[in-house]
Design a protein around this motif. Structure first.
Motif, PDB file in Angstrom:
ATOM      1  N   SER A 100       0.726  -1.154  -0.019  1.00  0.00           N
ATOM      2  CA  SER A 100      -0.013   0.120  -0.081  1.00  0.00           C
ATOM      3  C   SER A 100       0.842   1.281   0.067  1.00  0.00           C
ATOM      4  O   SER A 100       2.099   1.330   0.635  1.00  0.00           O
ATOM      5  N   GLY A 101       0.389   2.401  -0.574  1.00  0.00           N
ATOM      6  CA  GLY A 101       0.860   3.611  -0.621  1.00  0.00           C
ATOM      7  C   GLY A 101       0.648   4.335   0.411  1.00  0.00           C
ATOM      8  O   GLY A 101       1.135   5.507   0.743  1.00  0.00           O
ATOM      9  N   THR A 102      -0.429   3.963   1.300  1.00  0.00           N
ATOM     10  CA  THR A 102      -0.954   4.971   2.277  1.00  0.00           C
ATOM     11  C   THR A 102      -1.078   4.201   3.586  1.00  0.00           C
ATOM     12  O   THR A 102      -1.149   4.856   4.646  1.00  0.00           O
ATOM     13  N   VAL A 103      -1.212   3.134   3.814  1.00  0.00           N
ATOM     14  CA  VAL A 103      -1.178   2.310   5.069  1.00  0.00           C
ATOM     15  C   VAL A 103       0.169   2.176   5.884  1.00  0.00           C
ATOM     16  O   VAL A 103       1.276   1.815   5.422  1.00  0.00           O
ATOM     17  N   PRO A 104       0.184   3.075   7.240  1.00  0.00           N
ATOM     18  CA  PRO A 104       1.346   3.038   7.837  1.00  0.00           C
ATOM     19  C   PRO A 104       1.970   1.753   7.977  1.00  0.00           C
ATOM     20  O   PRO A 104       1.389   0.844   8.444  1.00  0.00           O
ATOM     21  N   LEU A 105       3.275   1.940   8.471  1.00  0.00           N
ATOM     22  CA  LEU A 105       4.064   0.683   8.882  1.00  0.00           C
ATOM     23  C   LEU A 105       3.571   0.153  10.277  1.00  0.00           C
ATOM     24  O   LEU A 105       3.887  -1.138  10.348  1.00  0.00           O
ATOM     25  N   ARG A 115       7.754  -9.613  11.379  1.00  0.00           N
ATOM     26  CA  ARG A 115       8.454  -8.497  11.121  1.00  0.00           C
ATOM     27  C   ARG A 115       7.696  -7.862  10.057  1.00  0.00           C
ATOM     28  O   ARG A 115       7.421  -8.369   9.276  1.00  0.00           O
ATOM     29  N   GLY A 116       7.553  -6.439   9.952  1.00  0.00           N
ATOM     30  CA  GLY A 116       6.657  -6.003   8.969  1.00  0.00           C
ATOM     31  C   GLY A 116       7.433  -4.926   8.192  1.00  0.00           C
ATOM     32  O   GLY A 116       8.537  -4.575   8.528  1.00  0.00           O
ATOM     33  N   GLY A 117       6.926  -4.734   7.025  1.00  0.00           N
ATOM     34  CA  GLY A 117       7.457  -3.897   5.907  1.00  0.00           C
ATOM     35  C   GLY A 117       6.324  -3.582   4.833  1.00  0.00           C
ATOM     36  O   GLY A 117       5.248  -3.764   5.007  1.00  0.00           O
ATOM     37  N   VAL A 118       7.165  -2.719   4.179  1.00  0.00           N
ATOM     38  CA  VAL A 118       6.237  -2.103   2.851  1.00  0.00           C
ATOM     39  C   VAL A 118       6.989  -2.228   1.728  1.00  0.00           C
ATOM     40  O   VAL A 118       8.466  -2.022   1.793  1.00  0.00           O
ATOM     41  N   PHE A 119       6.431  -2.598   0.783  1.00  0.00           N
ATOM     42  CA  PHE A 119       6.785  -3.003  -0.740  1.00  0.00           C
ATOM     43  C   PHE A 119       5.895  -2.400  -1.531  1.00  0.00           C
ATOM     44  O   PHE A 119       4.987  -2.951  -2.306  1.00  0.00           O
ATOM     45  N   TYR A 120       6.044  -1.093  -1.608  1.00  0.00           N
ATOM     46  CA  TYR A 120       5.083  -0.267  -2.438  1.00  0.00           C
ATOM     47  C   TYR A 120       5.649   0.064  -3.702  1.00  0.00           C
ATOM     48  O   TYR A 120       6.473   1.102  -3.927  1.00  0.00           O
ATOM     49  N   PRO A 121       4.907  -0.240  -4.839  1.00  0.00           N
ATOM     50  CA  PRO A 121       5.520  -0.169  -6.135  1.00  0.00           C
ATOM     51  C   PRO A 121       4.536   1.309  -6.744  1.00  0.00           C
ATOM     52  O   PRO A 121       3.367   1.109  -6.646  1.00  0.00           O
TER      53      PRO A 121
END
Length: 278
Positions: A100-105, A115-121
């Motif tokens: 997601s582009g908007t959901v916070p970490l 373990r959390g992360g963001v992989f936003y294309p």
């Protein structure tokens, strides 16, 4: 990245929509193993795995534990991310990243033990239309350095523009992208409809569109604003409003955009182009 997570990686893809379809194909092309795909719509998962060699449908998230993977990518609509994270039984220490582009970490704080992360294309995706992943900016963020290193390494196998981007910057990027992409596409839809009324193709505007985008990338866009609103060309504005009289919604949008251009133009320090026939 630990030795156990050396490239290529085993991926489980949670989601089977537009992003998941494009991402799954790109991961396979980059020699990663997409071992399972899950979707809230099983038929969508079944349709996706047909195009991913060696991939199986994961029928249910309510397993005692999900199958092992190096990375679990959650590619579902933003509103569904908390629900999916709460429902899935991830193995202890699993690396789980949403797209997601908007959901916070911080969404991962509600899911202990992972373990959390963001992989936003940063791209627009449509079914049946491929994109060049080498040019797609991939915005990466994670809850720990090891997870971040793994996601950056994974992103680097897909794109030449993988970079760390914190939540506030990513959210600002997403808002900017909505203006640049979604709103622009809507305006092009209006242009298309107006041209169709006169049996004219949208391709007629292609040179204009290319020059507009190239110029906006070469200069600060506000400083190269052209058109009747920027010129305060009252007669042309009046003719346009008359032409749009039968489309009240589009007329309202025209008036608001005109007002926004003129308000921006009035700010000190802007060098708006004055000579324009358009």
């Amino acid at each position: 990245m630990t030795p156990q997570q050396a490239l290529p990686l085993r991926i489980i893809l949670l989601g089977a929509g537009r992003v998941a379809n494009q991402l799954g194909a790109a991961l396979v092309q980059a020699a990663h193993q997409v071992s399972y795909v899950w979707s809230r719509t099983p038929a969508s998962a079944a349709a996706l795995v047909v195009h991913l060699p060696g991939t199986q449908v994961l029928p249910d998230l309510n397993l005692a534990a999900l199958p092992p993977a190096d990375v679990y990518l959650v590619a579902v609509p933003d509103a569904a991310i908390p629900e999916v994270l709460a429902q899935a039984q991830f193995p202890a220490g699993a690396l789980v990243a949403h797209t997601s582009g908007t959901v916070p970490l911080t969404v991962f704080k509600e899911v202990p033990g992972i373990r959390g992360g963001v992989f936003y294309p940063l791209q627009t995706f449509s079914m049946g239309r491929n994109v060049n992943w080498r040019t797609v900016p991939l915005c990466i963020e994670a809850t720990d350095a090891e997870a971040e290193a793994t996601l950056l390494a994974l992103a680097g196998t897909l794109s030449e523009q993988a970079q760390r981007v914190a939540t506030p910057q990513r959210q600002a990027i997403h808002v900017a992208a909505v203006f640049a992409c979604n709103f622009t596409n809507h305006l092009l839809g209006i242009s298309h409809a107006l041209l169709q009324e006169q049996q004219l193709p949208l391709t007629l505007l292609a040179p204009l569109l290319h020059e507009t985008v190239e110029k906006a990338l070469a200069f600060p866009p506000f400083t190269v604003q052209t058109g009747p609103a920027a010129r305060h060309d009252a007669p042309t504005l009046a003719r346009h409003r008359t032409a749009l009289a039968t489309y009240p919604n589009w007329l309202e949008l025209y008036n608001k955009l005109t007002a926004s251009i003129q308000l921006q133009q009035a700010k000190p320090g802007l060098n708006i182009e004055e000579a324009s026939e358009l």
